[in-house]
Enzyme design. Structure first.
Site, PDB file in Angstrom:
ATOM      1  CB  THR A 101      -1.705   3.975   0.619  1.00 40.18           C
ATOM      2  OG1 THR A 101      -1.069   4.581   1.751  1.00 40.18           O
ATOM      3  CG2 THR A 101      -0.675   3.237  -0.196  1.00 40.18           C
ATOM      4  NE  ARG A 145      -0.691   8.372  -2.897  1.00 44.31           N
ATOM      5  CZ  ARG A 145      -0.067   8.058  -1.768  1.00 44.31           C
ATOM      6  NH1 ARG A 145      -0.750   7.970  -0.633  1.00 44.31           N
ATOM      7  NH2 ARG A 145       1.230   7.824  -1.776  1.00 44.31           N
ATOM      8  NE  ARG A 159       1.653  10.363   4.652  1.00 47.75           N
ATOM      9  CZ  ARG A 159       2.050   9.154   4.303  1.00 47.75           C
ATOM     10  NH1 ARG A 159       2.992   9.007   3.362  1.00 47.75           N
ATOM     11  NH2 ARG A 159       1.526   8.083   4.852  1.00 47.75           N
ATOM     12  CG  ASN A 198       0.292   5.343  -4.663  1.00 46.32           C
ATOM     13  OD1 ASN A 198       1.357   5.536  -5.252  1.00 46.32           O
ATOM     14  ND2 ASN A 198       0.233   5.041  -3.383  1.00 46.32           N
ATOM     15  CD  GLU A 241      10.954   8.671   2.348  1.00 48.68           C
ATOM     16  OE1 GLU A 241      10.345   9.531   1.664  1.00 48.68           O
ATOM     17  OE2 GLU A 241      10.354   7.804   3.023  1.00 48.68           O
ATOM     18  CG  PHE A 295       3.282  -4.157  -0.982  1.00 51.43           C
ATOM     19  CD1 PHE A 295       4.107  -3.047  -0.995  1.00 51.43           C
ATOM     20  CD2 PHE A 295       2.639  -4.483   0.209  1.00 51.43           C
ATOM     21  CE1 PHE A 295       4.310  -2.270   0.135  1.00 51.43           C
ATOM     22  CE2 PHE A 295       2.827  -3.710   1.354  1.00 51.43           C
ATOM     23  CZ  PHE A 295       3.671  -2.608   1.310  1.00 51.43           C
ATOM     24  CE  LYS A 300       4.472   6.054  -5.516  1.00 53.32           C
ATOM     25  NZ  LYS A 300       3.897   4.824  -4.889  1.00 53.32           N
ATOM     26  CE1 TYR A 308       8.093   3.551  -1.671  1.00 51.37           C
ATOM     27  CE2 TYR A 308       8.976   2.759  -3.745  1.00 51.37           C
ATOM     28  CZ  TYR A 308       8.111   3.579  -3.041  1.00 51.37           C
ATOM     29  OH  TYR A 308       7.259   4.431  -3.713  1.00 51.37           O
ATOM     30  CG  HIS A 317       7.018   8.215  -1.769  1.00 51.65           C
ATOM     31  ND1 HIS A 317       6.651   7.270  -0.843  1.00 51.65           N
ATOM     32  CD2 HIS A 317       8.058   8.892  -1.225  1.00 51.65           C
ATOM     33  CE1 HIS A 317       7.444   7.362   0.213  1.00 51.65           C
ATOM     34  NE2 HIS A 317       8.314   8.335  -0.001  1.00 51.65           N
TER      35      HIS A 317
HETATM   36  P1  CMP Z   1       4.148   5.095  -1.331  1.00 49.49           P
HETATM   37  O1  CMP Z   1       3.659   6.340  -0.703  1.00 49.49           O
HETATM   38  O2  CMP Z   1       5.114   5.222  -2.456  1.00 49.49           O
HETATM   39  O3  CMP Z   1       4.855   4.219  -0.193  1.00 49.49           O
HETATM   40  C1  CMP Z   1       4.949   2.820  -0.274  1.00 49.49           C
HETATM   41  C2  CMP Z   1       4.149   2.249  -1.394  1.00 49.49           C
HETATM   42  O4  CMP Z   1       3.864   0.876  -1.279  1.00 49.49           O
HETATM   43  C3  CMP Z   1       2.788   2.912  -1.421  1.00 49.49           C
HETATM   44  O5  CMP Z   1       2.900   4.229  -1.836  1.00 49.49           O
HETATM   45  C4  CMP Z   1       2.035   1.977  -2.350  1.00 49.49           C
HETATM   46  O6  CMP Z   1       2.265   2.272  -3.714  1.00 49.49           O
HETATM   47  C5  CMP Z   1       2.668   0.645  -2.001  1.00 49.49           C
HETATM   48  N1  CMP Z   1       1.806  -0.157  -1.143  1.00 49.49           N
HETATM   49  C6  CMP Z   1       1.512   0.052   0.138  1.00 49.49           C
HETATM   50  N2  CMP Z   1       0.705  -0.907   0.615  1.00 49.49           N
HETATM   51  C7  CMP Z   1       0.481  -1.748  -0.404  1.00 49.49           C
HETATM   52  C8  CMP Z   1      -0.273  -2.928  -0.572  1.00 49.49           C
HETATM   53  N3  CMP Z   1      -0.984  -3.421   0.440  1.00 49.49           N
HETATM   54  N4  CMP Z   1      -0.289  -3.515  -1.773  1.00 49.49           N
HETATM   55  C9  CMP Z   1       0.431  -3.008  -2.804  1.00 49.49           C
HETATM   56  N5  CMP Z   1       1.190  -1.885  -2.709  1.00 49.49           N
HETATM   57  C10 CMP Z   1       1.199  -1.266  -1.531  1.00 49.49           C
END
Ligand code: CMP
Length: 139
Positions: free
Chosen positions: A91, A102, A85, A112, A126, A57, A9, A49, A115
Site C-alpha cells: 500500500t 506502486r 496484489r 499510490n 467493488e 485517513f 487513481k 471505501y 487500487h
Molecule cells: P487502496 O488500495 O485504494 O485501498 C485503500 C486506500 O487507503 C489505500 O489504497 C491507501 O491509498 C489508503 N490508505 C491505507 N492505509 C492508509 C494510511 N495508514 N494512511 C493513509 N492512507 C491509507
C-alpha cells in the site's frame, strides 16, 4: 480463470500514466474485460471505501479518489486477485518491493497509483459500483 477489479487513481490519469500502467498489466498476462474513464461520485467513493469509514485517513481517501478522473477496470487472469496484489506491491509505495507498480510510480500512501480488490468477495462487491453486467465483455 479468475476476475479482479482495479482502479487507476486520479494521479495516474493526470500524470498521463494510464498507458504505462496498463502496459504492465497486459505484459503480466491480465486480460481487460472492462475499462472506462469516469469521475467518481461521492456515493461511489463512499461505497468503494466503506470498510475504511471512521479511520483517520478516510476523509483524505474520499477527497482524493473524487479529485479527478479515474479508470476502473475488470481484469482476468489465473489467480487474478493475488497476482495483481503482488504486481502492484505494498500500500505504501516506499515499502513496496522494487519492480512493483506502486514502487515505480507511487507518490504517497494516498497517491499510490492503483487500487486493487483484496479478495474475490471484494471483487464482487467493488466492480458492481462502477460497471453494469453488460459492460463486462466475454471474449
Ligand atoms: P487502496 O488500495 O485504494 O485501498 C485503500 C486506500 O487507503 C489505500 O489504497 C491507501 O491509498 C489508503 N490508505 C491505507 N492505509 C492508509 C494510511 N495508514 N494512511 C493513509 N492512507 C491509507
Amino acid at each position: 480463470m479468475e476476475r479482479t477489479f482495479a482502479i487507476l487513481k486520479p494521479e495516474t490519469v493526470s500524470r498521463r500514466l494510464i498507458g504505462a500502467v496498463v502496459k504492465r498489466l497486459e505484459e503480466a498476462g491480465f486480460k481487460i474485460l472492462a475499462m472506462k474513464l469516469i469521475w467518481a461520485s461521492r456515493e461511489q467513493a463512499e461505497k468503494l471505501y466503506e470498510v475504511h469509514r471512521g479511520k483517520p485517513f478516510y476523509p483524505e481517501l474520499i477527497k482524493h479518489i473524487t479529485s479527478g478522473p479515474i479508470v476502473p477496470m475488470v481484469l482476468e487472469a489465473e489467480d487474478a486477485v493475488a497476482r495483481l496484489r503482488r504486481l502492484i506491491g505494498a500500500t505504501d509505495p516506499a515499502k513496496a518491493e522494487p519492480g512493483t507498480i506502486r514502487r515505480d510510480y507511487g507518490i504517497s500512501i494516498t497517491m499510490n497509483v492503483i487500487h486493487a480488490a483484496d479478495s474475490p468477495e471484494s471483487f464482487e462487491r467493488e466492480h458492481k459500483i462502477f460497471f453494469k453486467p453488460e459492460e463486462i465483455l466475454t471474449y
